[in-house]
Design a protein around this motif. Sequence first.
Motif, PDB file in Angstrom:
ATOM      1  N   GLY A 154     -25.733 -29.601 -29.524  1.00  0.00           N
ATOM      2  CA  GLY A 154     -25.380 -31.009 -29.341  1.00  0.00           C
ATOM      3  C   GLY A 154     -23.889 -31.179 -29.105  1.00  0.00           C
ATOM      4  O   GLY A 154     -23.459 -31.978 -28.265  1.00  0.00           O
ATOM      5  N   ILE A 155     -23.078 -30.403 -29.847  1.00  0.00           N
ATOM      6  CA  ILE A 155     -21.622 -30.451 -29.655  1.00  0.00           C
ATOM      7  C   ILE A 155     -21.266 -29.973 -28.250  1.00  0.00           C
ATOM      8  O   ILE A 155     -20.438 -30.583 -27.561  1.00  0.00           O
ATOM      9  CB  ILE A 155     -20.914 -29.591 -30.732  1.00  0.00           C
ATOM     10  CG1 ILE A 155     -21.080 -30.248 -32.114  1.00  0.00           C
ATOM     11  CG2 ILE A 155     -19.435 -29.424 -30.399  1.00  0.00           C
ATOM     12  CD1 ILE A 155     -20.573 -29.409 -33.267  1.00  0.00           C
ATOM     13  N   VAL A 156     -21.927 -28.906 -27.801  1.00  0.00           N
ATOM     14  CA  VAL A 156     -21.704 -28.412 -26.432  1.00  0.00           C
ATOM     15  C   VAL A 156     -22.034 -29.511 -25.426  1.00  0.00           C
ATOM     16  O   VAL A 156     -21.281 -29.756 -24.467  1.00  0.00           O
ATOM     17  CB  VAL A 156     -22.566 -27.153 -26.160  1.00  0.00           C
ATOM     18  CG1 VAL A 156     -22.515 -26.774 -24.687  1.00  0.00           C
ATOM     19  CG2 VAL A 156     -22.096 -25.991 -27.027  1.00  0.00           C
TER      20      VAL A 156
ATOM     21  N   VAL B 242     -22.029 -32.781 -25.905  1.00  0.00           N
ATOM     22  CA  VAL B 242     -21.031 -33.863 -25.975  1.00  0.00           C
ATOM     23  C   VAL B 242     -19.794 -33.476 -25.157  1.00  0.00           C
ATOM     24  O   VAL B 242     -19.271 -34.277 -24.377  1.00  0.00           O
ATOM     25  CB  VAL B 242     -20.640 -34.153 -27.448  1.00  0.00           C
ATOM     26  CG1 VAL B 242     -19.398 -35.043 -27.505  1.00  0.00           C
ATOM     27  CG2 VAL B 242     -21.796 -34.823 -28.183  1.00  0.00           C
ATOM     28  N   LEU B 243     -19.357 -32.225 -25.308  1.00  0.00           N
ATOM     29  CA  LEU B 243     -18.198 -31.754 -24.544  1.00  0.00           C
ATOM     30  C   LEU B 243     -18.493 -31.761 -23.046  1.00  0.00           C
ATOM     31  O   LEU B 243     -17.674 -32.196 -22.234  1.00  0.00           O
ATOM     32  CB  LEU B 243     -17.799 -30.349 -25.010  1.00  0.00           C
ATOM     33  CG  LEU B 243     -17.248 -30.257 -26.442  1.00  0.00           C
ATOM     34  CD1 LEU B 243     -17.024 -28.803 -26.842  1.00  0.00           C
ATOM     35  CD2 LEU B 243     -15.960 -31.062 -26.567  1.00  0.00           C
TER      36      LEU B 243
ATOM     37  N   TRP C 195     -18.468 -35.236 -21.780  1.00  0.00           N
ATOM     38  CA  TRP C 195     -17.090 -35.726 -21.750  1.00  0.00           C
ATOM     39  C   TRP C 195     -16.358 -35.234 -20.506  1.00  0.00           C
ATOM     40  O   TRP C 195     -15.691 -35.995 -19.817  1.00  0.00           O
ATOM     41  CB  TRP C 195     -16.380 -35.249 -23.020  1.00  0.00           C
ATOM     42  CG  TRP C 195     -15.008 -35.827 -23.182  1.00  0.00           C
ATOM     43  CD1 TRP C 195     -13.836 -35.287 -22.764  1.00  0.00           C
ATOM     44  CD2 TRP C 195     -14.684 -37.074 -23.790  1.00  0.00           C
ATOM     45  NE1 TRP C 195     -12.802 -36.113 -23.079  1.00  0.00           N
ATOM     46  CE2 TRP C 195     -13.280 -37.220 -23.711  1.00  0.00           C
ATOM     47  CE3 TRP C 195     -15.451 -38.077 -24.397  1.00  0.00           C
ATOM     48  CZ2 TRP C 195     -12.628 -38.330 -24.218  1.00  0.00           C
ATOM     49  CZ3 TRP C 195     -14.796 -39.174 -24.902  1.00  0.00           C
ATOM     50  CH2 TRP C 195     -13.397 -39.292 -24.796  1.00  0.00           C
TER      51      TRP C 195
ATOM     52  N   PHE D 128     -27.536 -28.766 -33.680  1.00  0.00           N
ATOM     53  CA  PHE D 128     -26.240 -29.369 -33.989  1.00  0.00           C
ATOM     54  C   PHE D 128     -25.163 -28.754 -33.089  1.00  0.00           C
ATOM     55  O   PHE D 128     -24.380 -29.461 -32.439  1.00  0.00           O
ATOM     56  CB  PHE D 128     -25.927 -29.156 -35.479  1.00  0.00           C
ATOM     57  CG  PHE D 128     -24.553 -29.574 -35.916  1.00  0.00           C
ATOM     58  CD1 PHE D 128     -24.027 -30.800 -35.534  1.00  0.00           C
ATOM     59  CD2 PHE D 128     -23.782 -28.733 -36.715  1.00  0.00           C
ATOM     60  CE1 PHE D 128     -22.760 -31.191 -35.941  1.00  0.00           C
ATOM     61  CE2 PHE D 128     -22.510 -29.117 -37.127  1.00  0.00           C
ATOM     62  CZ  PHE D 128     -22.001 -30.344 -36.736  1.00  0.00           C
ATOM     63  N   LEU D 129     -25.141 -27.409 -33.016  1.00  0.00           N
ATOM     64  CA  LEU D 129     -24.143 -26.722 -32.187  1.00  0.00           C
ATOM     65  C   LEU D 129     -24.351 -27.013 -30.700  1.00  0.00           C
ATOM     66  O   LEU D 129     -23.396 -27.304 -29.977  1.00  0.00           O
ATOM     67  CB  LEU D 129     -24.224 -25.206 -32.436  1.00  0.00           C
ATOM     68  CG  LEU D 129     -23.897 -24.752 -33.871  1.00  0.00           C
ATOM     69  CD1 LEU D 129     -24.092 -23.249 -34.009  1.00  0.00           C
ATOM     70  CD2 LEU D 129     -22.482 -25.144 -34.258  1.00  0.00           C
TER      71      LEU D 129
ATOM     72  N   GLY E  32     -26.384 -28.311 -22.573  1.00  0.00           N
ATOM     73  CA  GLY E  32     -26.958 -28.391 -23.923  1.00  0.00           C
ATOM     74  C   GLY E  32     -28.172 -27.498 -24.065  1.00  0.00           C
ATOM     75  O   GLY E  32     -28.356 -26.809 -25.074  1.00  0.00           O
TER      76      GLY E  32
ATOM     77  N   SER F  35     -27.003 -43.698 -29.921  1.00  0.00           N
ATOM     78  CA  SER F  35     -26.486 -42.888 -31.024  1.00  0.00           C
ATOM     79  C   SER F  35     -27.467 -42.857 -32.181  1.00  0.00           C
ATOM     80  O   SER F  35     -27.650 -41.830 -32.833  1.00  0.00           O
ATOM     81  CB  SER F  35     -25.152 -43.431 -31.529  1.00  0.00           C
ATOM     82  OG  SER F  35     -24.223 -43.455 -30.493  1.00  0.00           O
TER      83      SER F  35
ATOM     84  N   ILE G   3     -27.166 -38.244 -25.007  1.00  0.00           N
ATOM     85  CA  ILE G   3     -25.759 -37.849 -25.157  1.00  0.00           C
ATOM     86  C   ILE G   3     -25.039 -38.040 -23.822  1.00  0.00           C
ATOM     87  O   ILE G   3     -23.938 -38.592 -23.759  1.00  0.00           O
ATOM     88  CB  ILE G   3     -25.651 -36.374 -25.641  1.00  0.00           C
ATOM     89  CG1 ILE G   3     -26.054 -36.270 -27.116  1.00  0.00           C
ATOM     90  CG2 ILE G   3     -24.227 -35.829 -25.434  1.00  0.00           C
ATOM     91  CD1 ILE G   3     -26.166 -34.845 -27.643  1.00  0.00           C
TER      92      ILE G   3
END
Lengths: 233, 104
Positions: B73-75, B77-78, B81, B70-71, B93, B47, A174
Motif C-alpha cells: 500500500g505504501i508503494v 501511495v508513492l 504520488w 501495508f507495505l 502496488g 480513505s 489509492i
Amino acid sequence: MNQRLKLFWAGVRAEFPLLIGVFPFGLIYGALALSSGLSATAAQMMSSIVFAGSSQFVTAQLVHGAAPGLVIVLTIAVVNLRHMLYSASVAPYVRNLSMRWKALLSYFLTDEAYAATIIHYEEEELTPASHWFFLGAGLSLWFTWQVSTAFGIFLGTSIPESWPLDFALPLTFIAMVVPVLKDRPVIAAALSAGLVALLAFSLPYKLGLILAALTGIIVGMLLEGKESPKEAL
Amino acid sequence: MNIWLVMLLGGLITFGMRLSFIYLLGRFEVPETMRRALRFVPPAVLSAIVFPEVLMPSGKFDFGLDNHRFLAGIVAVLAAWWTKNTLLTILAGMAALLILQLVL
C-alpha cells in the motif's frame, strides 16, 4: 451536423487517455465480481445499470461479505455522492438543453467523462453543439467499460485464485485519492476518515464506513473554515 | 434483498445524483455549505475504504512488516504520488505485493 460530429469525435479523442486506464479497471472489476459470487449476467448488467466503477467494486465486495441489500444500496449512494458535485459543476453548461439530453448526459456523468468534459467546457466557447463533445467522451467511456467488464468476466475463471486480485480495489482507490490530497483540509479529511474507519471497523453493516466518511467531511470543512473563511472552495 | 433490486435501486440513486443539479439549476442555487462538503466526499469515502483494507487485512490491526498489504500500500501511495496514473499505481502496488509474497 458536421459540427456535431466533429465535436463528438473531439470528445472521443479527449477521453482516449482515460480509456487506457479504465480498461484494466473494468477487467479487474469483471473478474472480481465473478469471484465475489455474482453471476456473469449480474456482473455485466451492473456495468450498465449502476455504471460507476468504484461503487461496483464495493458492491461486489459487500455481496461477497453477504451484507444486507439495504446497506449495499446506501453504500452505493455514499460512494457515488461525489457525482452531485459533477452535476452542479456541469449544470450551467447544459441548462439550455432539452430534458431528454439532460437525462442522457447525466447517465454518462462518470468521473472520467466529467474530467474530460469539464476541461472542454471551461476552455472552449459554449456553442449549441457543445454537448456532443460530452456525448463523445461519455459514450466512448461507456463502451470501454462494457467491453472491459465482459473481458474480465470471460477471463475471470482462468485467473489463478492465488493472485491477490482483490487488492486491486484498495489500489485503485489509492490511485484516485492520492492526487486529490493537495491542501491541508483535504489531507485531514482523508486521514481522519481513515482513522475512524479503523476504529469503527467492528461496527455492523459497514456503518463504520459511513461514520468515517461523515467524520472526514466534517473535519475537512471545519479546517477549511478555519484556514480561509472567505475563500472556501 | 435480491441482487437485481439492489442494482436497480443503486443505479437509480446514482442516476438521480448525476441528474440532480443538472435538473435543479435554474430553480435553486447550489447551497454553499453543500458545495464545500461535496469536495471532501471522495477523499473521505475512499480513505475510509482503503485504510482497513491495507492496515487490517485479517480483521485486526497489523502495522508490522509481515503485513504485505501495508507495505504494498505504501508503494502504491508513492507510485500514485509520482505518476498520478491509475494504471501505473495498480501495477506498482500489485507487483510489490506479489514480490513480497514470493520473497518474505
